[in-house]
Design a protein around this motif. Structure first.
Motif, mmCIF file in Angstrom:
data_model
loop_
_atom_site.group_PDB
_atom_site.id
_atom_site.type_symbol
_atom_site.label_atom_id
_atom_site.label_comp_id
_atom_site.label_asym_id
_atom_site.label_seq_id
_atom_site.Cartn_x
_atom_site.Cartn_y
_atom_site.Cartn_z
ATOM 1 N N PRO A 41 27.681 52.596 33.759
ATOM 2 C CA PRO A 41 26.934 51.548 34.451
ATOM 3 C C PRO A 41 26.058 50.755 33.493
ATOM 4 O O PRO A 41 25.412 51.310 32.603
ATOM 5 C CB PRO A 41 26.088 52.339 35.457
ATOM 6 N N GLY A 42 26.079 49.441 33.656
ATOM 7 C CA GLY A 42 25.260 48.554 32.837
ATOM 8 C C GLY A 42 25.954 48.035 31.594
ATOM 9 O O GLY A 42 25.408 47.150 30.918
ATOM 10 N N GLN A 43 27.125 48.546 31.265
ATOM 11 C CA GLN A 43 27.803 48.096 30.056
ATOM 12 C C GLN A 43 28.544 46.773 30.278
ATOM 13 O O GLN A 43 28.825 46.369 31.399
ATOM 14 C CB GLN A 43 28.773 49.179 29.563
ATOM 15 N N GLU A 44 28.866 46.133 29.147
ATOM 16 C CA GLU A 44 29.544 44.843 29.168
ATOM 17 C C GLU A 44 31.032 45.028 28.858
ATOM 18 O O GLU A 44 31.390 45.710 27.900
ATOM 19 C CB GLU A 44 28.910 43.893 28.145
ATOM 20 N N ILE A 45 31.860 44.378 29.680
ATOM 21 C CA ILE A 45 33.308 44.526 29.603
ATOM 22 C C ILE A 45 33.945 43.162 29.367
ATOM 23 O O ILE A 45 33.575 42.176 30.019
ATOM 24 C CB ILE A 45 33.881 45.109 30.910
ATOM 25 N N LEU A 46 34.927 43.103 28.469
ATOM 26 C CA LEU A 46 35.719 41.889 28.267
ATOM 27 C C LEU A 46 37.173 42.195 28.569
ATOM 28 O O LEU A 46 37.754 43.123 27.996
ATOM 29 C CB LEU A 46 35.581 41.397 26.822
ATOM 30 N N ASP A 47 37.766 41.414 29.475
ATOM 31 C CA ASP A 47 39.181 41.532 29.811
ATOM 32 C C ASP A 47 39.890 40.294 29.281
ATOM 33 O O ASP A 47 39.667 39.186 29.776
ATOM 34 C CB ASP A 47 39.348 41.654 31.333
ATOM 35 N N VAL A 48 40.724 40.481 28.267
ATOM 36 C CA VAL A 48 41.400 39.364 27.609
ATOM 37 C C VAL A 48 42.759 39.144 28.275
ATOM 38 O O VAL A 48 43.629 40.008 28.234
ATOM 39 C CB VAL A 48 41.569 39.625 26.105
ATOM 40 N N GLY A 49 42.909 37.968 28.906
ATOM 41 C CA GLY A 49 44.087 37.694 29.719
ATOM 42 C C GLY A 49 43.923 38.332 31.084
ATOM 43 O O GLY A 49 44.757 39.120 31.522
ATOM 44 N N CYS A 50 42.837 38.002 31.766
ATOM 45 C CA CYS A 50 42.421 38.736 32.966
ATOM 46 C C CYS A 50 43.264 38.446 34.201
ATOM 47 O O CYS A 50 43.153 39.157 35.204
ATOM 48 C CB CYS A 50 40.952 38.464 33.277
ATOM 49 N N GLY A 51 44.102 37.394 34.160
ATOM 50 C CA GLY A 51 44.922 37.098 35.327
ATOM 51 C C GLY A 51 44.078 36.841 36.557
ATOM 52 O O GLY A 51 43.080 36.109 36.507
ATOM 53 N N ASN A 52 44.431 37.477 37.664
ATOM 54 C CA ASN A 52 43.683 37.263 38.914
ATOM 55 C C ASN A 52 42.529 38.242 39.080
ATOM 56 O O ASN A 52 41.948 38.334 40.164
ATOM 57 C CB ASN A 52 44.623 37.320 40.122
ATOM 58 N N GLY A 53 42.192 38.967 38.017
ATOM 59 C CA GLY A 53 41.022 39.844 38.050
ATOM 60 C C GLY A 53 41.291 41.269 38.476
ATOM 61 O O GLY A 53 40.353 42.049 38.651
ATOM 62 N N ALA A 54 42.555 41.658 38.597
ATOM 63 C CA ALA A 54 42.882 42.983 39.126
ATOM 64 C C ALA A 54 42.289 44.117 38.296
ATOM 65 O O ALA A 54 41.740 45.079 38.843
ATOM 66 C CB ALA A 54 44.392 43.149 39.225
ATOM 67 N N ALA A 55 42.397 44.037 36.971
ATOM 68 C CA ALA A 55 41.898 45.130 36.125
ATOM 69 C C ALA A 55 40.375 45.214 36.182
ATOM 70 O O ALA A 55 39.806 46.307 36.335
ATOM 71 C CB ALA A 55 42.374 44.946 34.686
ATOM 72 N N CYS A 56 39.705 44.081 36.054
ATOM 73 C CA CYS A 56 38.233 44.070 36.114
ATOM 74 C C CYS A 56 37.730 44.648 37.426
ATOM 75 O O CYS A 56 36.808 45.469 37.453
ATOM 76 C CB CYS A 56 37.723 42.641 35.962
ATOM 77 N N LEU A 57 38.330 44.220 38.526
ATOM 78 C CA LEU A 57 37.863 44.661 39.839
ATOM 79 C C LEU A 57 38.197 46.132 40.080
ATOM 80 O O LEU A 57 37.431 46.837 40.735
ATOM 81 C CB LEU A 57 38.460 43.776 40.925
ATOM 82 N N SER A 58 39.330 46.596 39.546
ATOM 83 C CA SER A 58 39.657 48.017 39.663
ATOM 84 C C SER A 58 38.642 48.864 38.907
ATOM 85 O O SER A 58 38.232 49.927 39.382
ATOM 86 C CB SER A 58 41.060 48.279 39.127
ATOM 87 N N LEU A 59 38.228 48.402 37.736
ATOM 88 C CA LEU A 59 37.221 49.127 36.966
ATOM 89 C C LEU A 59 35.875 49.109 37.680
ATOM 90 O O LEU A 59 35.185 50.129 37.764
ATOM 91 C CB LEU A 59 37.094 48.517 35.575
ATOM 92 N N ALA A 60 35.505 47.948 38.211
ATOM 93 C CA ALA A 60 34.212 47.818 38.891
ATOM 94 C C ALA A 60 34.142 48.659 40.161
ATOM 95 O O ALA A 60 33.049 49.057 40.582
ATOM 96 C CB ALA A 60 33.946 46.349 39.214
ATOM 97 N N ALA A 61 35.291 48.940 40.774
ATOM 98 C CA ALA A 61 35.306 49.791 41.966
ATOM 99 C C ALA A 61 34.960 51.233 41.628
ATOM 100 O O ALA A 61 34.483 51.991 42.464
ATOM 101 C CB ALA A 61 36.679 49.725 42.638
ATOM 102 N N ARG A 62 35.213 51.617 40.373
ATOM 103 C CA ARG A 62 34.927 52.989 39.924
ATOM 104 C C ARG A 62 33.561 53.114 39.263
ATOM 105 O O ARG A 62 32.878 54.134 39.411
ATOM 106 C CB ARG A 62 36.029 53.440 38.956
ATOM 107 N N VAL A 63 33.156 52.078 38.510
ATOM 108 C CA VAL A 63 31.898 52.135 37.754
ATOM 109 C C VAL A 63 30.996 50.993 38.225
ATOM 110 O O VAL A 63 31.339 49.818 38.059
ATOM 111 C CB VAL A 63 32.152 52.013 36.242
ATOM 112 N N PRO A 64 29.837 51.288 38.801
ATOM 113 C CA PRO A 64 28.974 50.229 39.334
ATOM 114 C C PRO A 64 28.184 49.505 38.246
ATOM 115 O O PRO A 64 28.033 49.987 37.117
ATOM 116 C CB PRO A 64 28.033 50.992 40.270
#
Length: 240
Positions: A40-63
């Motif tokens: 929690p609180g860390q910064e994430i970069l998704d390169v080639g994020c598309g429609n956001g699926a990976a970012c949102l999947s990660l955010a569902a696990r880590v607030p």
């Protein structure tokens, strides 16, 4: 007129608006997110994020993550922003070509950089412009990976999911740049060759290389194995 669907991911933990006949997120994005050791609180970069699926999947696990995505396709980036709003997640989109100078990222580094890049060097069988950009490499994979590494802070992790046959090339690119590299194959079924591999390394460590036994995705009856089902339906972390 473009038609859309709103689909449940992670057993309904997140919802994704996607084009009905255009590019749609796959299990690769979920597997990628499941491997990120974010806190929690860390910064994430998704390169080639598309429609956001990976970012949102990660955010569902880590607030409480700070999520940034880079996407070259305007329509895909717009969907990523819309999906972040649907799922009530803070998300910053940078619409850019990673080969160009990006002022917002000048000297900016992240705790974790993840990527699910275009996989193919040949033309995809589906010939829409959206599919071509999403699936076909437009420039050498080394340029894509080196961009990711440039924005990784010390002790941060870089994670990539790709085709298994590209493993030697990826390891060559990462040689002497990251430590503690772990390679995780994904076997479609027991006894079959892996089609996907996940590679993760850490900047500024001297930990040794590890070849993980990997994970079997499906049982012989085509149902998911329990470990993969826990990831896909409950958003759990990849147990490695």
């Amino acid at each position: 007129m473009t038609e859309y669907t709103i689909d449940d991911f992670l057993g309904g933990l997140i919802h994704l608006k996607q084009e009905k006949t255009g590019y749609r997120a796959t299990s690769d994005a979920v597997l990628l997110a499941s491997a990120i050791p974010a806190l929690p609180g860390q910064e994430i970069l998704d390169v080639g994020c598309g429609n956001g699926a990976a970012c949102l999947s990660l955010a569902a696990r880590v607030p409480n993550l700070s999520l940034t995505g880079i996407e070259i396709q305007h329509d895909m980036g717009a969907l990523a922003v819309e999906n972040s709003l649907i799922n009530q997640q803070d998300f910053h989109l940078i619409e850019a070509d990673i080969r160009s100078f990006i002022p917002e990222l000048h000297q900016k580094t992240f705790h974790h950089v993840m990527t699910n890049p275009p996989y193919f060097t040949e033309d995809p069988t589906r010939q829409t412009i959206q599919h071509a950009i999403a699936h076909k490499e437009q420039f050498p994979l080394s340029e894509w990976i080196n961009f990711c590494l440039k924005h990784l802070r010390p002790k941060g992790t870089f994670t990539i999911i790709h085709r298994a046959e590209r493993l030697p090339e990826i390891l060559t690119i990462l040689d002497k740049k990251l430590g503690g590299i772990i390679v995780i194959p994904f076997w479609p079924k027991k006894g079959q060759k892996p089609k996907r591999i996940l590679i993760q390394g850490t900047l500024g460590t001297k930990k040794p290389f590890t070849l993980h036994p990997g994970f079997i995705l499906h049982n012989q009856d085509n149902t998911r194995t329990q470990e993969i089902e826990d990831i896909m339906r409950q958003g759990k972390a990849l147990p490695f």
